[in-house]
Design an enzyme around this catalytic site. Sequence first.
Site, short mmCIF file in Angstrom:
data_model
loop_
_atom_site.label_atom_id
_atom_site.label_comp_id
_atom_site.label_asym_id
_atom_site.label_seq_id
_atom_site.Cartn_x
_atom_site.Cartn_y
_atom_site.Cartn_z
N ASP A 274 -5.76 -2.74 -2.96
CA ASP A 274 -4.76 -2.50 -1.92
C ASP A 274 -3.98 -3.77 -1.55
OD1 ASP A 274 -3.36 -1.70 0.31
OD2 ASP A 274 -5.13 -1.13 1.47
N SER B 184 0.83 -1.19 0.00
CA SER B 184 0.00 0.00 0.00
C SER B 184 0.87 1.26 0.00
CB SER B 184 -0.95 -0.04 1.21
OG SER B 184 -1.95 0.94 1.11
#
Length: 565
Positions: free
Chosen positions: A301, A64
């Site tokens: 993500d 991320s």
Amino acid sequence: MRTHDDRTFGIGLVMAGAVSAGAYTAGVLDFLMQALAAWERAKAEDPDGTPDHAVQIQVLTGASAGALSGALLVSSLRDADYPSPDPVGDSHQYRAWVDKIDISGLLTNDDLEGDRAVRSVLNATLLDGIADELIGGESGSRGDEPLPPFVADPLPLYLTVTNLRGVPYSIRFRGESGNAYGMSMHADHMQFHFGQGGGEAEDGSIALRVVPGLSGSWALLKESALASAAFPIGLAARVLERTGTLAYDARRWPIPIVATPEPGQSGQCTHEETIPPAWPDPWPANQPPREDWTYSFVNLDGGLANNEPFELARRALAGEDGRNPRGGQEANRAVIMIDPFPAEAKVQFDYRPDTGLLSVLSALMGAVKAQLRFKLEELELASSEQVFSRFIVSPVRSESSTEFALASGGLNGFGGFLARAFREHDYQLGRRNCQQFLRRHFVLEVGNPLFAHWTQARPEPILRGDGHSYLPIIPLIGECAIEVPEPVWPCMTESQFETLSPQVRARADALVMAFIRTQVNSAWDRFLLQAGWRFFAWRKRVMGGDVVEPILGAIRKSLTERGLI
């Protein structure tokens, strides 16, 4: 090249997911690189008065926001003057995480123009612009100049992604049926290697060369970092492509060793093997050859499935040895995890069982996410005082004015986007925490061979309660030895908060209208729905309310709880 010897200490950096608290990770990275560069300059200027062992960053992994930070780091290394003596305000990390990313840009509506479908609540094209400039853009000035000696060449980089298409695997069990057990892997990663060298690696990783322009592999690095940071609903999902199947065919997995070690032998519990995916066999005649086949996949993500890619770094650092020495007198490499939001385990004493459908669905999503991140066997060793191959840097404030360490922690990590002052605080706290970590915690026992040649340059050892004396692995030299002050807790003014209302309202209106425009086929239905939304919003304002009042209320509550307004 990566080296394992008594005079070089290897580091694997793990950068966990952080959303807007990527500013904290940025501060840690900038100070670490600044400290390594200052030490290297001191070796050249005063070789007799400077500790002469070596430290080398040998692998990077990120999820991320941590993936974006890793990509920014390798992009910075294309510049001959990186790291500079004072990176504050000028580094790639600072410009990306403090200067450029802000709620005003995330609430613009150019991503919804025309017939574009709604991809996310926030406008993720702001991230594209930042990544184009700082990860892609024009090449730096390094040219043929070697990388700094404290960075391995090639430097492996792993960015986790949550692959929604999945990669098929099949394991055949013994039994009468001989049936295979099919699985699909979604906890994926993109693997690169950065350096002056070129060519594809045998493990299928992608070469990042010091070359000009946003093209080829650097474009894929940019897209991979953005894919890893594609926070569900909040930021747009991303499509990635791989050419051929080598990246998956060559991937190595830790497999338990079946044979039992002889008495008195420690042995290894696992070894690494390649396990090819369950690609069609024979390969379909109507498809390009496997080596030319394009495998595309939608990603969210990377932190969903692997928010702290610790094991990827540990295995890369261990190499053919299979394990990293752990004792204070033998350790010669370690994994350092930078985690702005280390999860805190809590017992819910006020838990009330609720089997209602909505309650169960909400709990299910949280449970799946938490289980995907459950890594007890990977991280347990880091808690031992006798293990010197696993370390963590996470937010700590000594000031008692607030129970929170990070200003960016509210709103599920999105709070830092609300004000530059929040991100500035977290960046400076990252610098301070890194300095204290290097000074007090990133140490080895005095008897470790790494320090064998320290003479007059030897600092005073640290004596701990266990009776052993320790020395810092990375000595702080020059300005890096000057105490980094703890930043003052930031605060948003009422006037700054009030500017959010029209931006949030405009974004909400644009989202609803774009969704109706692109998802409803009938022109008459579109007209009715758009008119209904306009009337609803108008009526709310006439009655003294606002359609975005719940959103602004949640933002104010989070800021108030943290003493930020």
